[in-house]
Design an enzyme around this catalytic site. Structure first.
Site, short mmCIF file in Angstrom:
data_model
loop_
_atom_site.label_atom_id
_atom_site.label_comp_id
_atom_site.label_asym_id
_atom_site.label_seq_id
_atom_site.Cartn_x
_atom_site.Cartn_y
_atom_site.Cartn_z
CG ASP A 105 -4.04 -5.59 -4.28
OD1 ASP A 105 -5.16 -5.17 -3.93
OD2 ASP A 105 -3.18 -5.98 -3.46
CG HIS A 148 -1.98 -1.01 1.22
ND1 HIS A 148 -1.77 -2.29 1.67
CD2 HIS A 148 -3.27 -0.95 0.82
CE1 HIS A 148 -2.89 -2.99 1.54
NE2 HIS A 148 -3.81 -2.21 1.02
#
Length: 609
Positions: free
Chosen positions: A328, A255
């Site tokens: 993702d 992230h």
């Protein structure tokens, strides 16, 4: 009782006709539907041939939207939709970009209660079927269960997370958990779940996977992944194995950065690949890519999401997978570091991906792909290949026949007593007793009756009943103990530690929740000070089970692998002796003093006589 005025079938057949545009009449809409009725490959290809280029590009995108209602979001969410998409409502976002999918988030106000979720699903499906090419949406959610990644909370059934299921060592329990989760999602109109996690967590310092993984043994993880695939898909929901080619040995969170995995090819085949091979053998509907570098698999060091060598060369050709591949989330830094946001979706498609999940700027990404097809960088054949895979999945899930949820389906399926009882039973089998000096546990009424419950209280997962210390104290109170709850936080101050020591005075025992204890953590001081009082001390590791390596002098230590209600309630039952601990460590715990020494091996777990 929540009522809709239209039945599922009535909604399906009337919405498109009622909102038909001048460009395409109701007769053309029926022709589109007829093209795919029966699910023939020929019908799906005929549907693609009649779709505009913009509509085909739109099928690739899975976007978030703001608001609890498809047509009437609150003012804040309407303003956020205008800011992000140039229109006010979810329906208008679907129409503007001809989206193939929507992903729900609690923070986007998509998730309030099961009936509202079903209503939102029906509303945006109606918008999709009102398009010139009426293709139903694939509505998705990231619902791994456990404490970290749960978007839909109570009254939907809350289930133990992956590492808890790994500790239970039961493929049948893992399959049952997925079947329950899948049935409830389908009842709310959600037909794709971004679970299970197929990563093998061999790095105790992994900041992003940890208890989201079933464990560190590749074969055990593979068994449980396959079981969950069968559970979800048996309930009519597309499962998604993630994160290919493996995210279990990273020390960077994708992230916030681009992790690098330095496994050799032999190590990748032995450690990372087995769960994905098992998922494919089980008929997995979707596989999610990882934003990680694996130089052994692709010397260019592109993120796997953008790597033709990894996605097409290994996943498609070597492993023989021809189902849907999704990225993702494309707003994660790991995929954005090397290339700009306008290039990422184009490169992902060129790598072999089908679904483009959550781009940070939908307009930029959508127009970039459209431009790449028009300019010939992406051929129409390559585009249609991905669109066909997505439509095949929608047809398999029955969305062309009936994509709608019903009030009765919600009431009969979501959060039923049978599902809740099964979740509790599965959690009871996961709680792991790591240490039990002098038979401290179970605590018996009349011996250790007055308890202090203190320690770490991380942010509560969606839909939970409150902080871990309060929940444990309340549950132990319901089991007959006298309890006092005192939160000290994940980084307790000296003053808060003093408060806990004072509160322990006169108690019979202390229960301490711990959360990712490190060598420098002040949680160690809290535990040491409470041990020094001479009271019996029981620790409950509510995230990763490695905490016990840093905690000396503790009389008993449990691992719950999460702090959701169902996991903590099971831990309370074990503490009280209402159930025997049956869980076994799915990861090794190394000595803190000497990490080369094993403190507790995989498979370790005590029980009561």
């Amino acid at each position: 009782m929540h009522e809709w005025s239209l039945s599922r079938r009535t909604l399906l057949t009337t919405t498109a006709a009622a909102t038909a545009t001048a460009a395409t009449g109701a007769g053309d809409r029926r022709a589109f539907a007829a093209n795919v009725r029966g699910g023939s490959e020929r019908g799906l290809k005929a549907l693609i041939a009649r779709m505009s280029l913009q509509e085909r590009v739109g099928q690739l995108f899975v976007s978030r939207v703001w608001g609890h209602s498809a047509t009437q979001p609150n003012q804040l969410c309407a303003d956020l939709n205008v800011r992000d998409f140039g229109v006010r409502s979810a329906n208008e976002v679907v129409g503007k970009y001809h989206l193939g999918g929507i992903i729900y988030f609690s923070w986007a106000d998509n998730v309030r209660d099961p009936h509202q979720i079903a209503d939102l699903s029906n509303g945006i499906q109606s918008a999709a079927l009102a398009q010139p090419a009426p293709v139903p949406l694939l509505i998705s959610v990231d619902q791994e269960h456990g404490a970290i990644v749960t978007r839909i909370g109570k009254p939907a059934t809350q289930l133990p997370g992956a590492m808890a299921l790994g500790a239970a060592e039961s493929p049948s329990a893992a399959r049952e958990a997925a079947r329950i989760a899948g049935a409830e999602l389908a009842a709310m109109g959600v037909f794709q779940n971004f679970a299970p996690v197929a990563d093998v967590n061999v790095n105790a310092a992994n900041p992003v996977i940890g208890i989201r993984s079933f464990g560190s043994d590749a074969d055990a993880v593979a068994q449980l992944v396959a079981a969950q695939v069968r559970g979800y898909q048996g309930a009519g929901v597309a499962a998604t194995a993630k994160h290919f080619p493996g995210h279990g040995d990273t020390s960077v969170d994708s992230h916030t950065g681009l992790p690098r995995i330095d496994h050799t090819r032999e190590e990748w085949d032995r450690i990372d690949a087995p769960p994905f091979r098992a998922a494919i053998a089980a008929g997995i509907d979707c596989i999610m890519t990882a934003h990680v570098q694996v130089p052994t698999l692709d010397p260019s060091e592109d993120p796997a999401t953008l790597s033709h060598a990894i996605i097409t060369g290994i996943l498609r050709k070597e492993l023989g997978y021809d189902g849907v591949v999704t990225t993702d989330a494309l707003n994660m830094q790991g995929v954005r570091d090397k290339y700009g946001d306008h290039r990422v979706p184009v490169l992902a498609l060129k790598a072999g991906v089908d679904q483009l999940l959550y781009p940070p700027d939908l307009s930029l990404a959508w127009n970039a792909v459209l431009g790449a097809v028009r300019d010939g960088e992406i051929s129409t054949g390559r585009l249609d290949e991905s669109v066909l895979r997505i439509l095949r999945l929608k047809e398999k899930l029955g969305l062309f026949r009936d994509p709608y949820a019903s009030p009765r389906g919600v009431e009969r399926t979501v959060g039923t007593q049978g599902h809740l009882a099964a979740a509790a039973r599965i959690a009871d089998g996961a709680t792991t007793l790591l240490r039990n000096n002098a038979g401290l546990l179970p605590l018996r009424l009349g011996r250790g009756n007055d308890l202090l419950v203190t320690g770490a209280d991380p942010a509560s997962p969606t839909g939970t009943s409150g902080p871990p210390t309060a929940l444990l104290a309340r549950t132990l109170g319901e089991l007959g103990f006298t309890t006092t709850a005192l939160s000290t936080g994940t980084e307790p101050t000296e003053a808060r530690i003093d408060d806990a020591v004072l509160a322990a005075s006169g108690k019979d025992a202390v229960i301490i929740t711990t959360y990712n204890v490190s060598a420098e953590s002040s949680q160690r001081t809290l535990v040491a000070r409470l041990v020094a009082t001479g009271l019996p001390v029981v620790t409950v590791a509510i995230r990763n089970p490695y905490d016990i390596a840093h905690l000396d002098g503790v009389g008993a230590a449990l691992a719950s692998y999460g702090w959701s209600d169902v996991e903590l309630e099971a831990a309370a039952r074990v503490i009280a002796g209402r159930v025997k601990p049956r869980g076994r460590l799915p990861v090794p715990v190394q000595s803190a003093a000497d990490p080369t020494q094993l403190l507790y091996p995989v498979g370790h777990g005590l029980t009561y006589e």
